[in-house]
Write a protein that holds these residues in place. Structure first.
Motif, short mmCIF file in Angstrom:
data_model
loop_
_atom_site.label_atom_id
_atom_site.label_comp_id
_atom_site.label_asym_id
_atom_site.label_seq_id
_atom_site.Cartn_x
_atom_site.Cartn_y
_atom_site.Cartn_z
N GLU A 180 0.82 -1.22 0.00
CA GLU A 180 0.00 0.00 0.00
C GLU A 180 0.85 1.26 0.00
N ASN A 181 1.93 1.28 0.78
CA ASN A 181 2.75 2.48 0.88
C ASN A 181 3.69 2.67 -0.30
N SER A 182 4.30 1.60 -0.77
CA SER A 182 5.31 1.71 -1.83
C SER A 182 4.68 1.84 -3.21
N CYS A 183 3.71 1.02 -3.50
CA CYS A 183 3.13 0.99 -4.85
C CYS A 183 2.24 2.20 -5.10
N ASN A 184 1.59 2.66 -4.06
CA ASN A 184 0.66 3.77 -4.19
C ASN A 184 1.35 5.11 -4.41
N LYS A 185 2.66 5.16 -4.23
CA LYS A 185 3.41 6.41 -4.46
C LYS A 185 3.38 6.82 -5.93
N CYS A 186 3.40 5.83 -6.82
CA CYS A 186 3.52 6.13 -8.25
C CYS A 186 2.26 5.87 -9.06
N HIS A 187 1.40 4.98 -8.58
CA HIS A 187 0.20 4.64 -9.33
C HIS A 187 -0.85 4.07 -8.39
N GLY A 188 -2.05 3.93 -8.89
CA GLY A 188 -3.10 3.30 -8.09
C GLY A 188 -2.75 1.85 -7.81
N LEU A 189 -3.29 1.35 -6.72
CA LEU A 189 -2.99 -0.03 -6.35
C LEU A 189 -3.74 -1.00 -7.27
N PRO A 190 -3.01 -1.96 -7.82
CA PRO A 190 -3.68 -2.95 -8.67
C PRO A 190 -4.45 -3.96 -7.81
N ASN A 191 -5.49 -4.50 -8.38
CA ASN A 191 -6.25 -5.55 -7.72
C ASN A 191 -5.36 -6.79 -7.62
N PRO A 192 -5.27 -7.42 -6.44
CA PRO A 192 -4.44 -8.63 -6.31
C PRO A 192 -4.85 -9.74 -7.28
N GLU A 193 -6.10 -9.72 -7.74
CA GLU A 193 -6.56 -10.75 -8.67
C GLU A 193 -6.17 -10.45 -10.12
N ARG A 194 -5.45 -9.37 -10.30
CA ARG A 194 -5.04 -8.98 -11.66
C ARG A 194 -4.12 -10.02 -12.30
N HIS A 195 -3.29 -10.66 -11.47
CA HIS A 195 -2.33 -11.65 -11.96
C HIS A 195 -2.45 -12.94 -11.16
N ASP A 196 -2.02 -14.04 -11.77
CA ASP A 196 -1.87 -15.27 -11.01
C ASP A 196 -0.50 -15.23 -10.32
N ASP A 197 -0.14 -16.29 -9.62
CA ASP A 197 1.11 -16.28 -8.85
C ASP A 197 2.33 -15.97 -9.72
N GLN A 198 2.41 -16.60 -10.89
CA GLN A 198 3.55 -16.37 -11.79
C GLN A 198 3.53 -14.96 -12.36
N GLY A 199 2.34 -14.46 -12.63
CA GLY A 199 2.22 -13.09 -13.13
C GLY A 199 2.73 -12.07 -12.12
N TRP A 200 2.45 -12.33 -10.83
CA TRP A 200 2.95 -11.41 -9.80
C TRP A 200 4.46 -11.50 -9.68
N ILE A 201 5.03 -12.68 -9.87
CA ILE A 201 6.50 -12.79 -9.84
C ILE A 201 7.09 -11.89 -10.92
N LYS A 202 6.55 -11.96 -12.12
CA LYS A 202 7.06 -11.14 -13.23
C LYS A 202 6.86 -9.65 -12.96
N THR A 203 5.66 -9.29 -12.52
CA THR A 203 5.35 -7.87 -12.28
C THR A 203 6.21 -7.31 -11.16
N LEU A 204 6.31 -8.04 -10.06
CA LEU A 204 7.09 -7.54 -8.93
C LEU A 204 8.59 -7.52 -9.23
N SER A 205 9.05 -8.43 -10.06
CA SER A 205 10.47 -8.42 -10.44
C SER A 205 10.82 -7.14 -11.18
N ARG A 206 9.85 -6.62 -11.91
CA ARG A 206 10.05 -5.37 -12.64
C ARG A 206 9.85 -4.16 -11.73
N MET A 207 8.88 -4.23 -10.85
CA MET A 207 8.50 -3.05 -10.06
C MET A 207 9.26 -2.91 -8.73
N ALA A 208 9.66 -4.00 -8.12
CA ALA A 208 10.33 -3.92 -6.80
C ALA A 208 11.58 -3.05 -6.83
#
Length: 95
Positions: free
Chosen positions: A44-72
Motif C-alpha cells: 500500500e505504501n510503496s506501490c501507491n506512491k507512483c500509481h493506483g494499487l492494482p487488484n491482487p486478482e489482476r495476476h496469477d502467482d507467476q504473473g505477480w512474480i514477473k510484475t514484482l520483479s520489474r516493479m520492486a
C-alpha cells in the motif's frame, strides 16, 4: 590500445549493472499473519506512491512474480520486502 580495452570493459560492466536483476521471489515463503500484514503495508505504501494499487486478482502467482520483479527495484524494495509483498498478494488472490 589499453584505453580502448579498459573502455570496453568499463562500458560492459556498466551495461551489466543496469540490466534487469534476477528475481528475489520464486514462490511463497512467508505465511505468518504478521508478515502478510507487513507485505500489505509495504504494498500500500510503496506501490501507491507512483500509481493506483492494482487488484491482487489482476495476476496469477507467476504473473505477480514477473510484475514484482520489474516493479520492486523501482520501489526500492529489498529482497525481504519484495517477498512479503508477493506473499501478501498471493494470499488474497483467488486465482
Amino acid at each position: 590500445m589499453k584505453k580502448m580495452i579498459f573502455g570496453i570493459i568499463g562500458i560492459s560492466a556498466f551495461l551489466v549493472s543496469c540490466g534487469p536483476k534476477s528475481t528475489a521471489v520464486t514462490g511463497p515463503k512467508y505465511t505468518s499473519s504478521e508478515q502478510l500484514a507487513q507485505g500489505k503495508t509495504i504494498f500500500e505504501n510503496s506501490c501507491n506512491k507512483c500509481h493506483g494499487l492494482p487488484n491482487p486478482e489482476r495476476h496469477d502467482d507467476q504473473g505477480w512474480i514477473k510484475t514484482l520483479s520489474r516493479m520492486a527495484p523501482r520501489a526500492k524494495l529489498n529482497d525481504d520486502q519484495h517477498q512479503m509483498v508477493y506473499d501478501y498478494l498471493i494470499s488474497v488472490n483467488k486465482k
